[in-house]
Design a protein around this motif. Sequence first.
Motif, PDB file in Angstrom:
ATOM      1  N   TRP A  68       0.899   6.491   7.638  1.00  0.00           N
ATOM      2  CA  TRP A  68      -0.455   6.257   7.124  1.00  0.00           C
ATOM      3  C   TRP A  68      -1.124   5.133   7.910  1.00  0.00           C
ATOM      4  CZ3 TRP A  68      -1.382   1.616   4.236  1.00  0.00           C
ATOM      5  CH2 TRP A  68      -0.228   0.851   3.990  1.00  0.00           C
ATOM      6  N   LYS A  69      -2.352   4.798   7.528  1.00  0.00           N
ATOM      7  CA  LYS A  69      -3.175   3.831   8.259  1.00  0.00           C
ATOM      8  C   LYS A  69      -3.214   4.214   9.738  1.00  0.00           C
ATOM      9  CE  LYS A  69      -3.294  -0.620   7.028  1.00  0.00           C
ATOM     10  NZ  LYS A  69      -2.987  -2.087   6.963  1.00  0.00           N
ATOM     11  N   GLU A  70      -3.690   5.443   9.989  1.00  0.00           N
ATOM     12  CA  GLU A  70      -3.833   5.975  11.351  1.00  0.00           C
ATOM     13  C   GLU A  70      -2.497   6.054  12.097  1.00  0.00           C
ATOM     14  OE1 GLU A  70      -7.418   4.684  13.562  1.00  0.00           O
ATOM     15  OE2 GLU A  70      -7.743   3.304  11.911  1.00  0.00           O
ATOM     16  N   GLY A  71      -1.404   6.151  11.332  1.00  0.00           N
ATOM     17  CA  GLY A  71      -0.090   6.234  11.951  1.00  0.00           C
ATOM     18  C   GLY A  71       0.499   4.895  12.319  1.00  0.00           C
ATOM     19  N   TRP A  72      -0.151   3.801  11.933  1.00  0.00           N
ATOM     20  CA  TRP A  72       0.345   2.466  12.277  1.00  0.00           C
ATOM     21  C   TRP A  72       1.424   1.992  11.316  1.00  0.00           C
ATOM     22  CZ3 TRP A  72      -5.122  -0.175  12.635  1.00  0.00           C
ATOM     23  CH2 TRP A  72      -5.863   0.451  13.647  1.00  0.00           C
ATOM     24  N   HIS A  85       0.818  -1.214   0.000  1.00  0.00           N
ATOM     25  CA  HIS A  85       0.000   0.000   0.000  1.00  0.00           C
ATOM     26  C   HIS A  85       0.849   1.260   0.000  1.00  0.00           C
ATOM     27  CE1 HIS A  85      -3.586  -2.403   0.761  1.00  0.00           C
ATOM     28  NE2 HIS A  85      -2.891  -3.056   1.661  1.00  0.00           N
ATOM     29  N   PHE A  86       2.149   1.096  -0.215  1.00  0.00           N
ATOM     30  CA  PHE A  86       3.039   2.250  -0.202  1.00  0.00           C
ATOM     31  C   PHE A  86       4.165   1.968  -1.181  1.00  0.00           C
ATOM     32  CE2 PHE A  86       6.224   5.196   1.549  1.00  0.00           C
ATOM     33  CZ  PHE A  86       5.432   6.321   1.741  1.00  0.00           C
ATOM     34  N   LEU A  87       4.948   2.999  -1.451  1.00  0.00           N
ATOM     35  CA  LEU A  87       6.091   2.814  -2.343  1.00  0.00           C
ATOM     36  C   LEU A  87       6.992   1.710  -1.815  1.00  0.00           C
ATOM     37  CD1 LEU A  87       7.041   6.567  -2.923  1.00  0.00           C
ATOM     38  CD2 LEU A  87       5.856   5.060  -4.516  1.00  0.00           C
ATOM     39  N   PRO A  88       7.506   0.850  -2.667  1.00  0.00           N
ATOM     40  CA  PRO A  88       8.388  -0.220  -2.185  1.00  0.00           C
ATOM     41  C   PRO A  88       9.689   0.355  -1.642  1.00  0.00           C
ATOM     42  CG  PRO A  88       8.441  -0.116  -4.581  1.00  0.00           C
ATOM     43  CD  PRO A  88       7.338   0.812  -4.144  1.00  0.00           C
TER      44      PRO A  88
END
Length: 645
Positions: free
Chosen positions: A329-333, A83-86
């Motif tokens: 991201w993902k609520e800071g997780w 869900h993010f840049l590799p």
Amino acid sequence: MNPKRSLKRAALMLFSFFTVLALYLGTKSLSLTYSYSDFQYDFTTAELRPLDKECIFPEVNPFDPYILDIAGLKKGTLTCDGHFLPEITYIDGLSIRINASRAQIPSKLVICKYRNITRVPYKDNGFSFSQWSESFTESINITEEHEFIHVKCNDRQVTDYTLSNSFYSLVPKRAHLNALYKALLYKRRVEFKPKETLNIVAVALDGLPRHQMVRSMPKTYKLLTQEFKSFDFTMHGQTGDNTFPNMLSLLSANSYEEIKKWWSAKIPQDVFNLIWHDFENAGYRTLFTEDNPTKGGFYWTGNQFLYPQTSYWNRPLELAMEKEKDFLWKEGWCIGSRSIVEYHLDYLTRFLDTFPADPVACMTIISEITHLNIANAALVDDHIFNFYKILETKGHLNNSLVVFFSDHGSRWGKIRETHNGVVESRNPFLILTFPLWFLKKYPQIARNLETNTRRLTTHFDTRLTLLDILYFKAQEPTPPFKGKHGRCLFQEIPKNRTCADASIPEEHCLCGLKVEKYLNLTSPEVSILAKALLSAVKQKSDPENCEEYSLGKVLHVGVLDLPNISNKKSRISLTYSVRLSVEPGGAIFESTITMNPKTNETAIRGGIIRLNMYRGEVECQPSPSQQMYCYCKGNDENKQSVIAR
């Protein structure tokens, strides 16, 4: 005849008999108390007083079906991949290398660069970037002093297109300090001759009560208690409502009430003389890290340190990552492509790996996942389990005390609003894992630790245990200032220890706490008690910036059976647990209130607790202590939620 007068007369006769006997036998010491039933007669003061009794925690079922239904136990393991840049770069010794196969474009088109991140001297909220390095397409060398690094990779053909964005925490060995640490360690050994030297490895999950940890982390709990023979302190109490006072108990010699007499938020927190300095002065290298650099335990009211409190202090990197757009991201997780738990636990492991033959003390506090919702604890069960297995595989468990803990219990949420939640809000967890050889070598300590898992404890005790490890069985008095709070857990905690003995504030005491009955909400006492709590909340609210609260709804009023009072008929006042909601905003407040049934005079015992989060209500108030009691005038219901620690 008055039974107390009869008991007093009998006790005096016995005292006379034993006095004569003692004189006859030449006894030099004589106990001046006599116990009978639930009372003790003190001959020195001629007083009859209740005997101290064992601290009994309230009995609640952590696996109550309703609690299990809302505890979030079906949540899977937290993952951040895909869900993010590799992350196409990695650290290899003193080089940053590119793994272009993860970039999904030809390797010849990948170009990267890096920059250093450093702390701004004397500014705890300041950090600075160096200039970007020269570009590299395969690898680039770094020096032994590099610590925090930001790496970006782009497409050669589209220079503003980012392929990878990564931050790294390194652990420089700082060879120029080796002689100093060795000298301090040698000095400790020569002067005090400690029997053992163990590393300290501490991991905290913010705001997680013991029952929720047991429910939602079964893999970790089973591993620790069964395979590693760890000690689960079932009656662990807290010394304050939020993180700050509980961290003071763990890391300093003072309670929050004590420091308030001479400290304010404008004074640098360096004055607290945290335990890290004791470890540094004894030759330990130290590390501290937490995942929320602006709202963590020592920063929730904007407080700051002038100097880093440990040798390795990754706050500059945390601040830099927080400023990087969309990196958290993902609520800071998630931190980029890694979970926040993996990131911090990898950092601890790297620290231990860097100094395999030298003593170290390190701690990480992971707040973001459980602070807002304890039901998220299930997300990290596998992560914590894997961390312990890595420590075992690498041999770190064999020379370390591992402290797994929370700072305080739950403060809000669905579970907090239940009867179980009243108990869980005041019962954080503490699990200590010692090397198995240590427990075999010191069986009396192992027995005392096991006994103390069923005795009243706090983080003041945890702190003294860490200091005892620092100078374990030393032959001379040791230098750390131990203060007046706590007892080392290597010694047996008295069975009749009270909350006052353990430095637990009255409002957080669980000993003997139970609800005798709940009042019908139409009872006349209810309106008096509700008015008292509402008035106390209003007094804490800022009338200039905040709407005036009005009573929303009384949620419950319970009559409490007070601990440590043997004769209930002698009570002058009754004590109640009062919970209500207010408008506007729907804030839920709870407090313990005493009321004289004859005069209806009321008094708040301890503090006021807010049970739900601050839903975008508090932007007009800079201080979290004021935000708790505010609904801002002209507040926009659609503002983003602001959660204060």
